[in-house]
Design an enzyme around this catalytic site. Structure first.
Site, PDB file in Angstrom:
ATOM      1  N   CYS A 289       0.804  -1.229   0.000  1.00  0.00           N
ATOM      2  CA  CYS A 289       0.000   0.000   0.000  1.00  0.00           C
ATOM      3  C   CYS A 289       0.834   1.274   0.000  1.00  0.00           C
ATOM      4  O   CYS A 289       0.621   2.162  -0.829  1.00  0.00           O
ATOM      5  CB  CYS A 289      -0.997  -0.021   1.147  1.00  0.00           C
ATOM      6  SG  CYS A 289      -0.300   0.144   2.798  1.00  0.00           S
ATOM      7  N   HIS A 337      -2.849   1.249   6.970  1.00  0.00           N
ATOM      8  CA  HIS A 337      -3.150   1.164   5.542  1.00  0.00           C
ATOM      9  C   HIS A 337      -3.289   2.564   4.973  1.00  0.00           C
ATOM     10  O   HIS A 337      -3.632   3.509   5.674  1.00  0.00           O
ATOM     11  CB  HIS A 337      -4.438   0.373   5.297  1.00  0.00           C
ATOM     12  CG  HIS A 337      -4.680   0.062   3.851  1.00  0.00           C
ATOM     13  ND1 HIS A 337      -3.863  -0.761   3.122  1.00  0.00           N
ATOM     14  CD2 HIS A 337      -5.636   0.493   2.987  1.00  0.00           C
ATOM     15  CE1 HIS A 337      -4.310  -0.853   1.884  1.00  0.00           C
ATOM     16  NE2 HIS A 337      -5.382  -0.090   1.777  1.00  0.00           N
ATOM     17  N   HIS A 349      -5.670   1.885  -4.374  1.00  0.00           N
ATOM     18  CA  HIS A 349      -4.806   1.355  -3.318  1.00  0.00           C
ATOM     19  C   HIS A 349      -4.407  -0.075  -3.642  1.00  0.00           C
ATOM     20  O   HIS A 349      -4.985  -0.724  -4.521  1.00  0.00           O
ATOM     21  CB  HIS A 349      -5.510   1.418  -1.954  1.00  0.00           C
ATOM     22  CG  HIS A 349      -6.631   0.436  -1.776  1.00  0.00           C
ATOM     23  ND1 HIS A 349      -6.879  -0.220  -0.595  1.00  0.00           N
ATOM     24  CD2 HIS A 349      -7.585  -0.020  -2.636  1.00  0.00           C
ATOM     25  CE1 HIS A 349      -7.919  -1.015  -0.717  1.00  0.00           C
ATOM     26  NE2 HIS A 349      -8.372  -0.919  -1.954  1.00  0.00           N
TER      27      HIS A 349
END
Length: 384
Positions: A289, A337, A349
């Site tokens: 990520c 995240h 993402h």
């Protein structure tokens, strides 16, 4: 020359240490998270549609359909743990890079200092040999024995110059020796820090692999029918979370236009759609990520921290209603995240292992906050 050899050995060790650390494959930066579903701490079934109610035909030992929500919650937890461990690994890796560079620099200084020290010792030896050739008499004694006034005056000037030169030589010799001691001590301290980081990375790597392996084993116990149902539950949960987020009217308030750099970052990130997630990867074939977000902004000429937690800590925070394309949305209470806002309530993402870079609703995961990489006062700190 015993000390010279010791210093050269220290330099060699420092260089070897640096090369060893720098040569470790960079296999983990950023934070892996599940695909847009729910928080691992959210009660099972809290965001998903109820089970179809059809009677389970699972084989013995396989969870019935009514238990798939519990399976999904467990998978969320496992991937969340892997994400947290990944950020720990990434942080240690980033520190190791900086420390390795410092060790290499110290090694160069040690080598240069040793060469300078050897030269000073040679000059001091030459002065001692010259005095020996003068029958061991100090310059002052030879002047007293001189009968020529001009020779005496010329000699006196040379004596003063010689004394100054000798004092300067000895002072420089002492400074060089002290510098070498300091460089050697600094190199030893850096090596200890590198070793501590190596252990931290190894522990984090082990935890990441254990959690991912456990998640994969759990999924492998499911029948094809159950895996399909599990995927639908995830989609339903994501859709419900996104609908709830949009229902707050937040999208009506978001009207910011992307900056020039933001447009470049968005272009880069969206061009990676479809590429596999891989923890620790930062392209060009796979990403995690924060590997995706950091590389996207690097391509726009704006280097940012490598991990999602450091992106949250170091970059300027902006209100959700003020975000614009290119801003980064940080998710979950532990900042494990990150996704890039691309407009219209969506983010791009890299979700988690087994998934690919994709577009998802910005509200499908719990939002911690938003950061702006190209804010005027933003500067990447040297996190140590």
């Amino acid at each position: 020359m015993g000390r010279g050899r010791s210093s050269v050995l220290a330099a060699a060790v420092a260089v070897v240490c640096a090369v060893t650390v720098l040569g470790v494959p960079a296999t983990a930066f950023a934070s892996a998270r599940p695909d847009p579903t729910t928080s691992p701490t959210r009660p099972a079934g809290g965001t998903a549609a109820p089970s179809s109610g059809a009677p389970s035909t699972a084989s013995p030992g396989l969870p019935p359909d009514k238990d798939l929500e519990a399976v999904r919650a467990r998978l969320d937890t496992l991937y969340h743990d892997a994400a947290v461990a990944t950020d720990a690994y990434n942080a240690a890796e980033e520190k190791a890079k900086r420390q390795s560079a410092e060790v290499v620099d110290l090694a160069r200084k040690i080598v240069d200092g040793q060469e300078r020290l050897d030269d000073l010792k040679d000059r001091a030896g030459a002065a001692a040999r010259a005095q020996y050739r003068g029958a061991g008499l100090p310059p002052e004694a030879r002047l007293v024995l001189s009968d020529d006034p001009r020779q005496f005056l010329d000699g006196a000037g040379r004596v003063l110059q010689g004394e100054r030169a000798t004092k300067g030589l000895l002072a420089e010799l002492d400074r060089t020796q002290q510098e070498l001691k300091r460089y050697e001590a600094d190199a030893a301290a850096q090596w200890r820090r590198l070793e501590a980081n190596r252990k931290a990375r190894a522990a984090a790597k082990k935890k990441i692999e254990q959690r991912i392996d456990e998640a994969e084993k759990l999924q492998s116990t499911l029948e094809e029918r159950q895996r399909e149902r599990l995927a639908r539950l995830e989609q339903e949960a994501a859709a419900k979370a996104q609908t709830a987020w949009l229902g707050t009217g937040v999208l009506k308030e978001i009207s910011g236009q992307a900056s020039v750099q933001g447009k470049k970052a968005v272009k880069y990130a969206t061009e990676q759609i479809g590429k596999p997630y891989e923890w620790g990867a930062e392209g060009p074939r796979t990403y995690d990520c924060s590997g995706l977000t950091s590389q996207a902004w690097a391509s726009a000429g704006r280097p940012i921290p490598r991990t999602s937690q450091e992106q949250w800590r170091q970059l300027e925070h902006v209100a959700v209603k003020d975000m614009r394309p290119g801003d980064l949305i940080i998710y979950f209470g532990d900042a494990s995240h990150v996704g890039m806002y691309i407009g219209d309530g969506a983010v791009v993402h890299a979700p988690r292992p087994g998934r690919t870079v994709t577009v998802a609703g910005a509200g499908t995961m719990p939002i911690l906050g938003v950061v702006r990489p190209d804010a005027r006062r933003t500067a990447v700190a040297d996190a140590r």
